[in-house]
Write an enzyme that holds these catalytic residues in place. Structure first.
Site, PDB file in Angstrom:
ATOM      1  N   CYS A   1     -58.660 -54.070 -46.794  1.00 35.77           N
ATOM      2  CA  CYS A   1     -58.011 -54.562 -47.713  1.00 35.77           C
ATOM      3  C   CYS A   1     -58.729 -54.996 -49.084  1.00 35.77           C
ATOM      4  O   CYS A   1     -58.187 -55.257 -50.054  1.00 35.77           O
ATOM      5  CB  CYS A   1     -57.047 -55.736 -47.589  1.00 35.77           C
ATOM      6  SG  CYS A   1     -55.705 -55.339 -46.279  1.00 35.77           S
TER       7      CYS A   1
ATOM      8  N   CYS B   1     -55.207 -60.570 -48.172  1.00 34.92           N
ATOM      9  CA  CYS B   1     -56.223 -60.307 -46.898  1.00 34.92           C
ATOM     10  C   CYS B   1     -57.543 -59.809 -47.535  1.00 34.92           C
ATOM     11  O   CYS B   1     -57.480 -59.112 -48.643  1.00 34.92           O
ATOM     12  CB  CYS B   1     -55.450 -59.500 -45.811  1.00 34.92           C
ATOM     13  SG  CYS B   1     -56.747 -59.088 -44.566  1.00 34.92           S
TER      14      CYS B   1
ATOM     15  N   CYS C   1     -59.770 -58.360 -45.611  1.00 35.50           N
ATOM     16  CA  CYS C   1     -60.347 -57.529 -44.272  1.00 35.50           C
ATOM     17  C   CYS C   1     -61.046 -56.108 -45.068  1.00 35.50           C
ATOM     18  O   CYS C   1     -60.583 -55.894 -46.089  1.00 35.50           O
ATOM     19  CB  CYS C   1     -59.348 -57.196 -43.282  1.00 35.50           C
ATOM     20  SG  CYS C   1     -58.401 -55.544 -43.598  1.00 35.50           S
TER      21      CYS C   1
ATOM     22  N   ASP D   1     -50.612 -45.630 -19.260  1.00 36.85           N
ATOM     23  CA  ASP D   1     -49.225 -46.195 -18.708  1.00 36.85           C
ATOM     24  C   ASP D   1     -48.637 -44.846 -17.967  1.00 36.85           C
ATOM     25  O   ASP D   1     -49.085 -43.777 -18.207  1.00 36.85           O
ATOM     26  CB  ASP D   1     -48.466 -46.654 -19.889  1.00 36.85           C
ATOM     27  CG  ASP D   1     -47.447 -47.355 -19.308  1.00 36.85           C
ATOM     28  OD1 ASP D   1     -46.774 -47.467 -18.196  1.00 36.85           O
ATOM     29  OD2 ASP D   1     -46.593 -48.072 -20.382  1.00 36.85           O
TER      30      ASP D   1
HETATM   31  N1  GUN Z   1     -44.282 -50.139 -21.965  1.00 33.94           N
HETATM   32  C1  GUN Z   1     -43.543 -51.066 -22.302  1.00 33.94           C
HETATM   33  N2  GUN Z   1     -42.626 -51.716 -21.500  1.00 33.94           N
HETATM   34  C2  GUN Z   1     -42.970 -51.126 -20.289  1.00 33.94           C
HETATM   35  C3  GUN Z   1     -42.551 -51.304 -18.976  1.00 33.94           C
HETATM   36  O1  GUN Z   1     -41.538 -52.044 -18.673  1.00 33.94           O
HETATM   37  N3  GUN Z   1     -43.231 -50.471 -17.975  1.00 33.94           N
HETATM   38  C4  GUN Z   1     -44.379 -49.797 -18.342  1.00 33.94           C
HETATM   39  N4  GUN Z   1     -44.727 -48.868 -17.470  1.00 33.94           N
HETATM   40  N5  GUN Z   1     -44.599 -49.280 -19.494  1.00 33.94           N
HETATM   41  C5  GUN Z   1     -44.010 -50.388 -20.607  1.00 33.94           C
HETATM   42 ZN    ZN Z   2     -56.446 -56.784 -44.657  1.00 33.65          ZN
END
Ligand code: GUN
Ligand code: ZN
Length: 650
Positions: A284, A279, A281, A91
Site C-alpha cells: 500500500c 495502511c 504495508c 484438507d
Molecule cells: N474447511 C472449512 N470448514 C471445514 C470443515 O468443517 N472440514 C474440513 N475438512 N475442511 C473445512
Molecule cells: Zn496495506
C-alpha cells in the site's frame, strides 16, 4: 514420527506453543494461508520470504481431481509441486463437498492420497455439520465423523492427522465429539480442527461460534494443537486465540482481494470506499485507490491480496506479542468492540469466566490491566472474587478504605492500624472487587492498572462488601464509626499480612497450620516488606519480590502436608519420579498420577508419592489436567526435595 506439540499458557485459554512437523516447527498460534494451486495470487515461496508465513494449507481434493496436477504431485511430492519447503497441511474435500454437494469421495482414498503426496498434516473426510442441522442430525454428523476417523486412521501411517470436531451449534455435541477425537491415537499424532463454522462466520454469528469453541475445548485433550477451520479475518483472530485455538487457515486474503476488499483489524473496507489507503504495508505504501482502480483486475487483486495477507500476518504477530506481554485480553476486547456482532461474543466470555479462569497462571512478572468496559469479564476478576470469598473468614466487621490512599502502607498506615486495633477489617475497592487490605502488595492486586473508580463503582463495591459480610456472617461498618470505638488490642499488621497472603494462596486451614508456634518474620530494612517467614525457627515461606506471593519451603510444605488431607495442594507422582524429585529435580507430566484440581498454573504445591509421602515442594507449571495428560515436558518445578537418601519408595 509422533508429532510434538508443546505449549505454555497465557491469558484465558490461549497458549504459545511449538508444533513440530517433518518439514520444521511451527510457532503457534499460526495462520496457514490457503493455497489454491489453480488460482495463485501470491506464490507460496513469496509468502514465506515476504510475509513471514511459516506453513500453508492446500487441498488434496483439488489436486487429486486435476489430472495433470495429480500426476505431478504424486511424482514430486506436494512440497515441490506447490513450491513450498516448510510444513504443509492438506484438507480433504469436505468443504468442497459442502459447497458443491455430493462429490463422490472415498474417505480411505483421500487419506491414502494425502500420505502418498507427502503432506505433513493430512485431514480425514469429515462430515461438514452446518449450523442448521437438528440436534439428531448433528449427533449423526459427529458419529459418522468419529467412525471415519477410526476407519481411515490406519491409512495415514505416520502422517499427522487432522481429526475435526463437528456437531453444528450444539455445545453438548461439540464436547462429545471432542472427547471421542481426543481418545484416538494416530501413530503420527493428531491435531483437532473445529469444523463446520464457516457459515457461522459468514453470518457473523460470533456468540454461537464462541460457545462452540468453548464446548470443543472442554472435551479436547490439552496435549494437541487446536485448529479453527476457515478462520482468518484479522478482526476475529485475537478472540479465537484467546479461546484456545492454535492454528488457523484462511483463504480470506485472496477471496476478499478478488472482491476488491481490504482486510483490517477493525474490519473490511471496499476499495471504492477509500480515498486513501489507511495502511503503510509494502503493498500500500506507494499507491492510491485511484491507481489501483486503473490497474488490470488480476494485478489489482494481487496487490490487494498482498495487503490482506500482510494485515493478517501482522495481526498474528501482534497477538503473539500481546500474549507474551499479558495484553491479549486487551487486544481481544479492543477488536470485539469494533463491531456490534463481535461484541456479542463478550457476553459469552462473561458467561464462561469459570472455564476461562482455569488455565490462566496465578502470577506474572507483568501486571494486569483492566479496561472500563471489560473488567467484569476478566478471568482474574472471577478468580480474585472466588479466592477471597472462599479462603477468608474475617470475624469482625468489614469496612472500605478510600482507594485514593493507595498504597496504604505509605498513606493510611495509621488508619489501618487503628481499625485493626478495634477488630475491624479494612478492604479496598477495586475493579477486581473489594480486596482485603493485606493483599494490597500481592499479585494481581499490586500490579493491577485500572481506570479510576467512579461514584457508581464505589456504590457497587459497598454492595459487594455487604454481600461478603453476609457470606462470612459478619457486618459492615463505616470507618469513622469503627474508629469511635475503644481499641481492644494491639494488632500486628505484618503478621496479619503474612496470614492473609498465606490464606489467599493456600486456603485458611493450610495458613493456620503454616503459622502455628513461634513466628519470626524478617523484613527488608529499606522497604519494610516481608522477606522470609520462620516458624519455631524453621524457614517456612519466602516472599517473591516481583509478585508479593510466597514460595513454599520444605518445612512449610511439611506443616501443610500434616494438616491438610490428600489430594489437596498435592501433585502425586510415581515412585521412580518421587526419588528423582526428592533429589530436587523437575516433575515430569509423564509420571504424574493425580493432581489437586483446584490448583492453577503457577500455584505452589506439594509433591507426594502414591502413599502420600511428601518428597518435595515446588510450583505447578501446567494445569492439573495437563499434569495428568501430557506425555512430554514438565508439570512442576521442584524448589526443595527431602533428599534422595531420605526417600523410601513404597
Ligand atoms: N474447511 C472449512 N470448514 C471445514 C470443515 O468443517 N472440514 C474440513 N475438512 N475442511 C473445512
Ligand atoms: Zn496495506
Amino acid at each position: 514420527m509422533p508429532i510434538q506439540f508443546e505449549a505454555t499458557h497465557t491469558e484465558g485459554l490461549s497458549r504459545l506453543g511449538t508444533l513440530k512437523t517433518p518439514h520444521g516447527a511451527i510457532q503457534t498460534p499460526a495462520l496457514l494461508p490457503v493455497i489454491n494451486p489453480n488460482l495463485l495470487l501470491i506464490d507460496p515461496a513469496t509468502m514465506q520470504d515476504d510475509h513471514g508465513v511459516q506453513a500453508v494449507i492446500t487441498n488434496a481434493y483439488i489436486i487429486k481431481t486435476d489430472d495433470a496436477l495429480h500426476e505431478r504431485t504424486l511424482e514430486q511430492g506436494v512440497h515441490d509441486a506447490i513450491g513450498f519447503n516448510g510444513p504443509i497441511m492438506t484438507d480433504s474435500g469436505t468443504f468442497q463437498d459442502y459447497v458443491y454437494g455430493d462429490l463422490d469421495l472415498d474417505p480411505h482414498d483421500i487419506v491414502d492420497f494425502q500420505r502418498r503426496i507427502g503432506t505433513d498434516i493430512g485431514t480425514i473426510l469429515d462430515i461438514f455439520s452446518t449450523p442448521d442441522r437438528s440436534k439428531n442430525q448433528a449427533r449423526q454428523d459427529v458419529d459418522e465423523t468419529t467412525q471415519r476417523a477410526k476407519e481411515t486412521l490406519p491409512k495415514a501411517h505416520d502422517m499427522t492427522l487432522a481429526l475435526p470436531i463437528q456437531g453444528a451449534t450444539y455445545p453438548q455435541e461439540r464436547e462429545r465429539a471432542a472427547r471421542h477425537a481426543s481418545q484416538l491415537e494416530p501413530p503420527g499424532g493428531a491435531i483437532h480442527p473445529i469444523g463446520g463454522v464457516v457459515p457461522l462466520m459468514e453470518d457473523q454469528r460470533y456468540a454461537t461460534l464462541t460457545r462452540i469453541i468453548l464446548a470443543a475445548k472442554r472435551g479436547l485433550t490439552p496435549k494437541r494443537a487446536v485448529h479453527l477451520f476457515g478462520a482468518g479475518h484479522p478482526q476475529m483472530l485475537p478472540l479465537a486465540v484467546y479461546l484456545g485455538c492454535d492454528l488457523f487457515d484462511s483463504a480470506a486474503y485472496a477471496k476478499f482481494a478478488h472482491d476488491e476488499r481490504l482486510l483490517f483489524p477493525w474490519g473490511t473496507v471496499h476499495l471504492n470506499d477509500l480515498d486513501e489507503l489507511p495502511c503503510t504495508c509494502p503493498a500500500c505504501h506507494d499507491t492510491t485507490p485511484d491507481e489501483l482502480n486503473n490497474q488490470p483486475p488480476y494485478e489489482r487483486a494481487q496487490t490487494l491480496a498482498h495487503h490482506n495477507l500482510h494485515a493478517t500476518m501482522q495481526e498474528m504477530k501482534r497477538i503473539r506479542q500481546a500474549q507474551r506481554e499479558g495484553r491479549l485480553f486487551d487486544l481481544v476486547t479492543e477488536r470485539l468492540t469494533t463491531h456490534p456482532h463481535l461484541a456479542r461474543a463478550l457476553t459469552v466470555l462473561q458467561e464462561h469466566t469459570p472455564q476461562l479462569e482455569q488455565q490462566e497462571p496465578t502470577s506474572s512478572k507483568r501486571g494486569i490491566q483492566l479496561l472500563e468496559h471489560t473488567y467484569t469479564t476478566h478471568p482474574q476478576t472471577h478468580r480474585a472474587h472466588d479466592r477471597i470469598e472462599t479462603r477468608f473468614h474475617p470475624r469482625g466487621p468489614l469496612t472500605l478504605l478510600d482507594p485514593t490512599q493507595r498504597p496504604f502502607t505509605a498513606n493510611a498506615q495509621d488508619t489501618v492500624q487503628a481499625l485493626r486495633d478495634r477488630g475491624t477489617h479494612p478492604f479496598f475497592p477495586s475493579r477486581l472487587g473489594p480486596v482485603p487490605y493485606d493483599l494490597d502488595e500481592a499479585y494481581p492486586f499490586s500490579q493491577c492498572l485500572e481506570p479510576p473508580l467512579t461514584h457508581d463503582h464505589l456504590q457497587q463495591q459497598a454492595k459487594k462488601l455487604e454481600h461478603l459480610a453476609q457470606h462470612w456472617d459478619t457486618t459492615t461498618i463505616e470507618p469513622q464509626t469503627a474508629l469511635e470505638e475503644e481499641p481492644t488490642h494491639d494488632a500486628d499488621l505484618t503478621h496479619e499480612r503474612v496470614e492473609a497472603t498465606a490464606a489467599y494462596q493456600f486456603g485458611p486451614h493450610a495458613a493456620t497450620a503454616l503459622l502455628e508456634g513461634t513466628i519470626r518474620i524478617e523484613t527488608s530494612p529499606r522497604t519494610g516488606r516481608v522477606r522470609t517467614v520462620h516458624a519455631n525457627d524453621e524457614h517456612i515461606l519466602s516472599r517473591r519480590a516481583y509478585d508479593g506471593l510466597f514460595t513454599l519451603k520444605l518445612a512449610g510444605a511439611r506443616r501443610i502436608h500434616e494438616a491438610i488431607d490428600a489430594p489437596r495442594l498435592r501433585i502425586q507422582v510415581q515412585p521412580d519420579s518421587a526419588l528423582f524429585n526428592a533429589d530436587g529435580k523437575t516433575v515430569f507430566a509423564k509420571f504424574t498420577l493425580a493432581c489437586d484440581q483446584s490448583l492453577r498454573p503457577g500455584d505452589e504445591c506439594l509433591i507426594v508419592d502414591p502413599d502420600d509421602t511428601l518428597v518435595a515442594c515446588g510450583r505447578l507449571t501446567v494445569t492439573p489436567q495437563e499434569a495428568l495428560e501430557l506425555e512430554h515436558g514438565p508439570a512442576a518445578k521442584v524448589r526443595e526435595g527431602i533428599g534422595k537418601d531420605a526417600y523410601k519408595a513404597p
